[in-house]
Design a protein around this motif. Structure first.
Motif, PDB file in Angstrom:
ATOM      1  N   GLU A 211       0.832  -1.207   0.000  1.00 58.76           N
ATOM      2  CA  GLU A 211       0.000   0.000   0.000  1.00 58.76           C
ATOM      3  C   GLU A 211       0.864   1.253   0.000  1.00 58.76           C
ATOM      4  O   GLU A 211       0.588   2.216  -0.716  1.00 58.76           O
ATOM      5  CB  GLU A 211      -0.934  -0.005   1.213  1.00 58.76           C
ATOM      6  N   THR A 212       1.909   1.233   0.798  1.00 54.60           N
ATOM      7  CA  THR A 212       2.820   2.377   0.845  1.00 54.60           C
ATOM      8  C   THR A 212       3.484   2.594  -0.508  1.00 54.60           C
ATOM      9  O   THR A 212       3.601   3.730  -0.989  1.00 54.60           O
ATOM     10  CB  THR A 212       3.895   2.151   1.924  1.00 54.60           C
ATOM     11  N   GLU A 213       3.885   1.500  -1.129  1.00 50.73           N
ATOM     12  CA  GLU A 213       4.503   1.587  -2.444  1.00 50.73           C
ATOM     13  C   GLU A 213       3.525   2.132  -3.476  1.00 50.73           C
ATOM     14  O   GLU A 213       3.875   2.984  -4.302  1.00 50.73           O
ATOM     15  CB  GLU A 213       5.002   0.206  -2.874  1.00 50.73           C
ATOM     16  N   ALA A 214       2.274   1.660  -3.428  1.00 47.89           N
ATOM     17  CA  ALA A 214       1.273   2.137  -4.376  1.00 47.89           C
ATOM     18  C   ALA A 214       0.969   3.620  -4.155  1.00 47.89           C
ATOM     19  O   ALA A 214       0.734   4.361  -5.116  1.00 47.89           O
ATOM     20  CB  ALA A 214       0.001   1.303  -4.253  1.00 47.89           C
ATOM     21  N   ASP A 215       0.959   4.056  -2.901  1.00 45.55           N
ATOM     22  CA  ASP A 215       0.756   5.482  -2.619  1.00 45.55           C
ATOM     23  C   ASP A 215       1.869   6.312  -3.244  1.00 45.55           C
ATOM     24  O   ASP A 215       1.625   7.337  -3.887  1.00 45.55           O
ATOM     25  CB  ASP A 215       0.714   5.735  -1.112  1.00 45.55           C
ATOM     26  N   ARG A 216       3.097   5.865  -3.024  1.00 44.52           N
ATOM     27  CA  ARG A 216       4.258   6.631  -3.513  1.00 44.52           C
ATOM     28  C   ARG A 216       4.275   6.703  -5.035  1.00 44.52           C
ATOM     29  O   ARG A 216       4.406   7.783  -5.625  1.00 44.52           O
ATOM     30  CB  ARG A 216       5.554   5.985  -3.005  1.00 44.52           C
ATOM     31  N   ILE A 217       4.099   5.560  -5.683  1.00 43.42           N
ATOM     32  CA  ILE A 217       4.147   5.526  -7.145  1.00 43.42           C
ATOM     33  C   ILE A 217       2.909   6.207  -7.728  1.00 43.42           C
ATOM     34  O   ILE A 217       2.993   6.910  -8.741  1.00 43.42           O
ATOM     35  CB  ILE A 217       4.266   4.069  -7.631  1.00 43.42           C
ATOM     36  N   GLY A 218       1.759   6.004  -7.085  1.00 43.57           N
ATOM     37  CA  GLY A 218       0.540   6.664  -7.550  1.00 43.57           C
ATOM     38  C   GLY A 218       0.654   8.168  -7.478  1.00 43.57           C
ATOM     39  O   GLY A 218       0.179   8.880  -8.377  1.00 43.57           O
ATOM     40  N   MET A 219       1.271   8.684  -6.432  1.00 45.98           N
ATOM     41  CA  MET A 219       1.422  10.130  -6.306  1.00 45.98           C
ATOM     42  C   MET A 219       2.320  10.674  -7.405  1.00 45.98           C
ATOM     43  O   MET A 219       2.066  11.752  -7.970  1.00 45.98           O
ATOM     44  CB  MET A 219       1.973  10.504  -4.927  1.00 45.98           C
ATOM     45  N   ASN A 220       3.350   9.929  -7.744  1.00 43.53           N
ATOM     46  CA  ASN A 220       4.224  10.357  -8.833  1.00 43.53           C
ATOM     47  C   ASN A 220       3.456  10.379 -10.160  1.00 43.53           C
ATOM     48  O   ASN A 220       3.638  11.276 -10.987  1.00 43.53           O
ATOM     49  CB  ASN A 220       5.425   9.430  -8.947  1.00 43.53           C
ATOM     50  N   THR A 221       2.569   9.405 -10.342  1.00 46.63           N
ATOM     51  CA  THR A 221       1.720   9.390 -11.540  1.00 46.63           C
ATOM     52  C   THR A 221       0.847  10.635 -11.585  1.00 46.63           C
ATOM     53  O   THR A 221       0.679  11.256 -12.638  1.00 46.63           O
ATOM     54  CB  THR A 221       0.838   8.124 -11.552  1.00 46.63           C
ATOM     55  N   LEU A 222       0.278  11.012 -10.434  1.00 47.39           N
ATOM     56  CA  LEU A 222      -0.531  12.225 -10.378  1.00 47.39           C
ATOM     57  C   LEU A 222       0.251  13.442 -10.844  1.00 47.39           C
ATOM     58  O   LEU A 222      -0.225  14.232 -11.672  1.00 47.39           O
ATOM     59  CB  LEU A 222      -1.028  12.457  -8.947  1.00 47.39           C
ATOM     60  N   VAL A 223       1.440  13.598 -10.320  1.00 47.17           N
ATOM     61  CA  VAL A 223       2.251  14.771 -10.650  1.00 47.17           C
ATOM     62  C   VAL A 223       2.604  14.776 -12.138  1.00 47.17           C
ATOM     63  O   VAL A 223       2.520  15.815 -12.809  1.00 47.17           O
ATOM     64  CB  VAL A 223       3.521  14.801  -9.784  1.00 47.17           C
ATOM     65  N   GLU A 224       2.984  13.601 -12.663  1.00 41.66           N
ATOM     66  CA  GLU A 224       3.337  13.510 -14.077  1.00 41.66           C
ATOM     67  C   GLU A 224       2.134  13.841 -14.963  1.00 41.66           C
ATOM     68  O   GLU A 224       2.285  14.338 -16.079  1.00 41.66           O
ATOM     69  CB  GLU A 224       3.849  12.106 -14.405  1.00 41.66           C
TER      70      GLU A 224
END
Length: 493
Positions: A211-224
């Motif tokens: 879940e922590t990993e998905a949050d981190r990578i998902g947030m980067n997707t948002l920014v991109e």
């Protein structure tokens, strides 16, 4: 013509059985031996989980899972909502770490907040997510999180780490199928539903680290994707507060626990990105209005809600859009069309206003005007899904069934996994007197639900109706029957 009958229990059983058999293959093939098959992709370098569950095997699991969803869950057929959500998921996927960005998006008819990502690129989203996410950034944070689960192949990695857990889950599924096939009735349905709940929970639940990993990578997707990274913390915090004291939290919070630490981590992580202003999305608010009206207690209540919205925010296009939809739902067509006409006139190139205008004209029985509008814009946007579906509906309304059938046949060829297109095509073909096409469309509809026996039956009906001189169509039907029989044998073996 009678509408397509509801799927019988065999569809749900076949879909679930397909999923179980896939899991059996995973276990009995010695796991790592799966990649030896010629049609299975080689492992990605550095991705140990590919030795256990290849990307190709994930697609097969996802296909079975999607059949299970279709056969046991109501989905949203609204072409405008489906188009918006699918485009948003596609946009986020383009900025994600997904290697294969071809996804199957399904919009679930539930007011509860939930979204899930299943192996093979299946993304399911409850329509109710619109009701809980205040803006497009919050909404997208949930989708980006789910895409991260897919890109990091958390399903395959979870199997690698928890193989022992798969055995009791599989036993429960097999037992449920046995009960469903032998007992029938409510006992069978209850057993299968219980097993599905267990299977879904275990397939879609991930460890805290995942879940922590998905949050981190998902947030980067948002920014991109030029979305506000703070939307994730806002969304999680809002859900946590809304359901803090409830005895039965929504499914999303059961599979994605929202602790204070996790919310704080999301806030902290968002601060690592450069600060900037993010645009609001009127389009999102319009889709939110569609969802709100869909789940309103009554059309009168919806009208009252959006009349107040317009009084409070007279310049808000989303509020006016919502009021027009609500008035139409309440059969106040003249007032609804007047608002739609104003919005369309102000921005005639905005597809959301074009589609709403046509939708409200159809609802009012103004089919000639709707067709003229849609024909113009379909020249600019050929085969656009919502415009095409609205055009077909307007043709049906004016009894131009053959033309509507042609439109839907083109949509079916472009979107062969869209169950709503096949359903509508079967209905319209019946009205057009094209009985062969009725059976062909019904066959594809049932096949997507995993009801292969019924699909084959319809194709056999069609085959008997085809003229012996039409050799090409006979060959197509024979080949499709052969393909479905193969699918049925696999499901039953």
């Amino acid at each position: 013509m009678m509408p397509i009958m509801n799927l019988d229990r065999s569809a749900s059983v076949n879909a679930l059985r397909s999923l179980v058999l896939t899991a059996l293959v995973l276990m009995t093939a010695g796991w790592s031996g799966l990649v030896q098959a010629a049609n299975v992709e080689l492992p990605v370098l550095g991705d140990g989980s590919s030795r256990i569950v290849s990307p190709q095997m994930e697609k097969e699991i996802g296909r079975g899972f999607l059949m299970q969803v279709y056969s046991s869950t109501h989905t949203i057929s609204d072409p405008i909502l489906k188009y918006y959500v699918s485009n948003l998921v596609t946009k986020l996927a383009q900025h994600s770490e997904l290697r294969d960005k071809s996804l199957q998006v399904v919009l679930i008819d539930s007011p509860q907040v939930n979204a899930f990502a299943a192996p093979g690129g299946v993304v399911g989203i409850n329509l109710g997510l619109f009701l809980h996410a205040n803006d497009v950034h919050e909404y997208s944070s949930v989708l980006a999180h789910e895409l991260a689960h897919l890109s990091q192949r958390h399903f395959a990695r979870g199997i690698e780490e928890q193989q022992a857990q798969a055995i009791p889950n599989l036993a429960a599924l097999i037992a449920a199928i046995a009960i469903g096939m032998t007992a029938g009735g409510d006992a069978g349905v209850a057993a299968i539903s219980g097993a599905q709940s267990i299977a879904t929970s275990n397939y879609l639940s991930y460890s805290r680290s995942r879940e922590t990993e998905a949050d981190r990578i998902g947030m980067n997707t948002l920014v991109e994707a030029d979305m506000d990274p703070n939307g994730m913390a806002r969304m999680f915090d809002g859900m946590n507060r809304a359901y803090r004291f409830t005895s039965k939290p929504p499914e999303f919070m059961l599979t994605h626990p929202l602790t204070e630490t996790r919310i704080a981590d999301a806030r902290t992580q968002a601060q690592n990105y450069p600060k900037k202003s993010y645009q609001t999305s009127p389009d999102y608010q319009m889709m939110r209005a569609r969802a709100t009206i869909y789940y309103a207690s009554s059309s009168q209540a919806a009208v009252a809600t959006y009349e107040k919205e317009v009084r409070d925010n007279p310049e808000s296009q989303a509020a006016q859009y919502g009021l027009a939809l609500a008035l139409s739902a309440n059969k106040q067509h003249t007032d609804a069309i007047a608002i739609a006409d104003t919005l369309f006139t102000e921005q005639p190139d905005r597809l959301l206003f074009v589609s709403m205008y046509a939708e409200l004209l159809n609802a009012a029985g103004e089919y000639d005007q709707s067709q003229g509008l849609l024909e113009k814009y379909l020249l600019l946007y050929p085969d656009n899904p919502p415009l095409s579906m609205l055009y077909a509906a307007s043709l049906v309304g004016s009894a131009q069934y053959k033309m509507a059938e042609n439109v839907l046949q083109k949509q079916a060829s472009l979107r062969p996994t869209d169950i709503d297109v096949w359903y509508d095509l079967a209905e319209v073909s019946g009205q057009a007197g094209d009985i062969v096409s009725v059976h062909r469309a019904r066959a594809e509809y049932f096949a997507l639900h995993g009801a292969y026996g019924r699909a084959i039956q319809h194709l056999e009906y069609a085959r008997r109706l085809v003229s012996p001189q039409n050799v090409q169509l006979q060959a197509k039907l024979d080949q499709r029957i052969t393909d479905l029989r193969t699918e049925l044998r696999v499901a039953q073996s």
